[in-house]
Design a protein around this motif. Structure first.
Motif, short mmCIF file in Angstrom:
data_model
loop_
_atom_site.label_atom_id
_atom_site.label_comp_id
_atom_site.label_asym_id
_atom_site.label_seq_id
_atom_site.Cartn_x
_atom_site.Cartn_y
_atom_site.Cartn_z
N VAL A 5 0.78 -1.55 0.04
CA VAL A 5 0.23 -0.47 0.04
C VAL A 5 0.86 1.24 -0.34
CG1 VAL A 5 -2.23 -0.98 1.51
CG2 VAL A 5 -0.29 0.38 2.53
N LEU A 6 0.42 2.30 -0.66
CA LEU A 6 0.45 3.75 -0.72
C LEU A 6 0.06 4.45 0.47
CD1 LEU A 6 3.21 6.26 -1.96
CD2 LEU A 6 1.26 6.42 -3.78
N VAL A 7 0.55 5.01 1.32
CA VAL A 7 0.02 6.48 2.23
C VAL A 7 -0.30 7.64 1.27
CG1 VAL A 7 -0.62 6.97 4.67
CG2 VAL A 7 -0.26 4.58 4.12
N ILE A 8 -1.73 8.28 1.96
CA ILE A 8 -1.27 9.67 1.14
C ILE A 8 -2.31 10.71 1.20
CG2 ILE A 8 -2.71 10.43 -1.30
CD1 ILE A 8 0.00 9.16 -1.69
N ASP A 9 -1.35 11.65 1.71
CA ASP A 9 -2.98 12.65 2.51
C ASP A 9 -1.67 14.37 2.04
OD1 ASP A 9 -4.04 13.75 4.04
OD2 ASP A 9 -3.55 13.42 5.96
N ASP A 10 -2.51 15.55 2.37
CA ASP A 10 -2.21 16.49 1.99
C ASP A 10 -0.67 17.57 2.10
OD1 ASP A 10 -3.70 16.70 4.01
OD2 ASP A 10 -4.37 18.92 3.23
N LEU A 11 -0.96 17.10 3.57
CA LEU A 11 -0.22 17.73 4.86
C LEU A 11 0.41 16.97 5.24
CD1 LEU A 11 0.37 21.02 5.27
CD2 LEU A 11 -1.20 20.27 7.14
N LEU A 12 1.61 17.10 5.62
CA LEU A 12 2.26 16.19 6.78
C LEU A 12 2.72 17.60 7.89
CD1 LEU A 12 3.78 13.54 7.91
CD2 LEU A 12 5.66 14.53 6.60
N ALA A 13 2.63 17.33 8.92
CA ALA A 13 2.55 19.05 10.63
C ALA A 13 3.49 17.02 11.36
CB ALA A 13 1.27 18.81 10.66
N THR A 14 2.57 17.11 12.18
CA THR A 14 3.04 16.13 13.63
C THR A 14 3.22 14.91 13.58
OG1 THR A 14 1.74 15.85 14.37
CG2 THR A 14 2.10 18.22 15.01
N GLY A 15 2.78 14.46 11.70
CA GLY A 15 2.96 12.98 11.76
C GLY A 15 1.28 12.18 12.34
N GLY A 16 1.19 13.03 13.09
CA GLY A 16 0.33 12.20 14.05
C GLY A 16 -0.89 11.37 12.91
N THR A 17 -1.35 11.88 12.30
CA THR A 17 -2.47 11.22 11.43
C THR A 17 -1.73 10.11 10.84
OG1 THR A 17 -3.66 13.58 11.28
CG2 THR A 17 -4.15 11.06 10.02
N ALA A 18 -0.98 10.23 10.12
CA ALA A 18 -0.45 9.18 8.98
C ALA A 18 -0.04 8.06 10.25
CB ALA A 18 1.15 10.23 8.20
N GLU A 19 0.89 8.24 11.25
CA GLU A 19 1.46 7.30 12.40
C GLU A 19 -0.21 6.49 12.40
OE1 GLU A 19 3.26 6.85 16.62
OE2 GLU A 19 2.60 9.05 16.32
N ALA A 20 -1.00 7.01 13.31
CA ALA A 20 -2.31 6.12 13.24
C ALA A 20 -2.78 5.17 12.14
CB ALA A 20 -3.39 7.22 13.93
N GLY A 21 -2.64 6.23 11.08
CA GLY A 21 -2.90 5.30 10.19
C GLY A 21 -2.03 4.30 9.40
N ILE A 22 -0.81 4.36 9.63
CA ILE A 22 0.13 2.95 9.06
C ILE A 22 0.08 2.46 10.73
CG2 ILE A 22 2.51 2.53 9.73
CD1 ILE A 22 2.93 5.61 8.61
N LYS A 23 -0.25 2.62 11.71
CA LYS A 23 -0.45 1.15 12.42
C LYS A 23 -1.97 0.12 12.55
CE LYS A 23 2.02 3.91 16.51
NZ LYS A 23 2.11 4.06 17.84
N LEU A 24 -2.76 0.97 11.96
CA LEU A 24 -3.56 0.14 11.61
C LEU A 24 -3.65 -1.00 10.27
CD1 LEU A 24 -6.52 2.64 11.83
CD2 LEU A 24 -6.36 1.04 13.13
N LEU A 25 -2.90 0.09 9.57
CA LEU A 25 -2.87 -0.93 8.09
C LEU A 25 -1.22 -2.00 8.80
CD1 LEU A 25 -1.38 1.77 5.92
CD2 LEU A 25 -3.10 0.35 5.40
#
Length: 179
Positions: free
Chosen positions: A118-138
């Protein structure tokens, strides 16, 4: 000679939104311009050319717009990671910390087959909290994450460093200083 526009040139800054002291980086102006939008999608795909990607995962909400376009270009499926309570089927959840509290994101428990890339996509990387949570789910679903791609990185907020420490490959099309 006419100067060539970059992705960054299509992004407007709105001062003091959503509250005082924030410089909001608005990608809707990028999305609204057909040349800018195509440029962003093409550039986000470039680092992953030739790699097997089974699913594109978009983080709520602007990640859905970009992720859907990227999935279309790759001929793959698209999977949303949403805020708690927004998905209709059986989900798994992950809490994460925001600067002003906590939040929860969810994914359908059958959205990813173990071993899918999988490739994880979002518009903005700030603190990384949302991306980190998404990665943990995946990771809980058994996905192999080939990378995380963003339009904007706000390096001062440390998100790239957080994701890199998790072993993620991170790409961003442009950076903005400050909040």
């Amino acid at each position: 000679m006419i100067a060539t526009k970059t992705v960054k040139d299509y992004i407007r800054t709105i001062v003091d939104f959503p509250h005082e002291g924030i410089m909001f980086r608005d990608v809707t102006t990028l999305f609204a311009d057909p040349r800018g939008f195509r440029m962003a999608i093409d550039q986000m795909l470039h680092p992953y050319a030739g790699q097997r990607i089974d699913k594109v995962v978009g983080l709520e909400a602007r990640g859905f717009i970009i992720g859907g376009a990227i999935a279309h270009q790759l001929g793959t499926g698209f999977v949303p990671i949403r805020k708690k309570g927004k998905l209709p089927g059986t989900t798994i959840s992950q809490e994460y910390t925001l600067e002003y509290g906590e939040a929860i994101v969810e994914i359908h428990d059958d959205a990813i087959t173990p071993g899918e890339t999988v490739l994880v996509i979002d518009d903005l990387l700030a603190t990384g909290g949302t991306a980190e949570a998404g990665i943990k789910l995946l990771e809980r679903l058994g996905a192999t994450i080939v990378g995380c791609a963003f339009i904007i990185d706000l390096p001062e907020l440390g998100g790239r460093e957080k994701l890199t420490q998790m072993g993620m490959e991170v790409h961003a099309l442009c950076e903005f200083e400050g909040l």
